[in-house]
Design an enzyme around this catalytic site. Sequence first.
Site, mmCIF file in Angstrom:
data_model
loop_
_atom_site.group_PDB
_atom_site.id
_atom_site.type_symbol
_atom_site.label_atom_id
_atom_site.label_comp_id
_atom_site.label_asym_id
_atom_site.label_seq_id
_atom_site.Cartn_x
_atom_site.Cartn_y
_atom_site.Cartn_z
ATOM 1 N N ARG A 82 0.848 -1.200 0.000
ATOM 2 C CA ARG A 82 0.000 0.000 0.000
ATOM 3 C C ARG A 82 0.878 1.243 0.000
ATOM 4 O O ARG A 82 1.800 1.367 0.807
ATOM 5 C CB ARG A 82 -0.900 0.001 1.238
ATOM 6 C CG ARG A 82 -1.609 1.316 1.552
ATOM 7 C CD ARG A 82 -2.776 1.569 0.610
ATOM 8 N NE ARG A 82 -3.335 2.888 0.786
ATOM 9 C CZ ARG A 82 -4.395 3.180 1.529
ATOM 10 N NH1 ARG A 82 -5.014 2.238 2.193
ATOM 11 N NH2 ARG A 82 -4.840 4.412 1.606
ATOM 12 N N ARG A 91 -5.381 2.048 -4.876
ATOM 13 C CA ARG A 91 -4.594 1.368 -3.849
ATOM 14 C C ARG A 91 -4.669 -0.149 -4.012
ATOM 15 O O ARG A 91 -5.677 -0.674 -4.491
ATOM 16 C CB ARG A 91 -5.053 1.762 -2.455
ATOM 17 C CG ARG A 91 -6.508 1.460 -2.214
ATOM 18 C CD ARG A 91 -7.156 2.313 -1.190
ATOM 19 N NE ARG A 91 -7.229 3.677 -1.660
ATOM 20 C CZ ARG A 91 -7.796 4.662 -1.018
ATOM 21 N NH1 ARG A 91 -8.348 4.460 0.132
ATOM 22 N NH2 ARG A 91 -7.824 5.868 -1.501
ATOM 23 N N ASP A 94 -6.969 -1.346 1.020
ATOM 24 C CA ASP A 94 -7.399 -0.365 2.012
ATOM 25 C C ASP A 94 -8.208 -1.117 3.065
ATOM 26 O O ASP A 94 -9.160 -1.819 2.725
ATOM 27 C CB ASP A 94 -8.259 0.703 1.333
ATOM 28 C CG ASP A 94 -8.673 1.815 2.271
ATOM 29 O OD1 ASP A 94 -7.871 2.182 3.150
ATOM 30 O OD2 ASP A 94 -9.797 2.336 2.114
ATOM 31 N N ASP A 96 -10.240 -0.353 6.564
ATOM 32 C CA ASP A 96 -10.788 0.709 7.406
ATOM 33 C C ASP A 96 -11.510 0.107 8.599
ATOM 34 O O ASP A 96 -12.370 -0.766 8.440
ATOM 35 C CB ASP A 96 -11.771 1.575 6.620
ATOM 36 C CG ASP A 96 -11.103 2.380 5.526
ATOM 37 O OD1 ASP A 96 -9.980 2.854 5.751
ATOM 38 O OD2 ASP A 96 -11.709 2.527 4.454
#
Length: 113
Positions: A82, A91, A94, A96
């Site tokens: 990343r 990307r 990711d 989150d």
Amino acid sequence: MALAYIGLGSNLEDPLAQVTRAFAELADLPTTALLARSSIYTSRAIGPAQPDYTNAVALLDTQLAPIALLDALQAIEQAHQRVRVQHWGPRTLDLDLLLYGDQTIAVERLTVP
């Protein structure tokens, strides 16, 4: 233990493989169990012109504190090469932290929800 929901997304370098591998890596986190995972789906990218995203959500049961979990998520992102160059940019992976139990968290590195 806390229930934590993790959003997964990728739009570079075989996104389906990136997300699939990330599920396995989440399951391998210390003091953490992968309880459930959503279907994998595709969504249009927001922001600069780029490929569509492959997305999913994971439900973890973890003993990791929120910042320790964030550190672990960022380590997985780094293992996937990343690179953080452009806000809302493309990307490889990711991850989150969407929800952590019923906590509201607002610190420099982390805002939940």
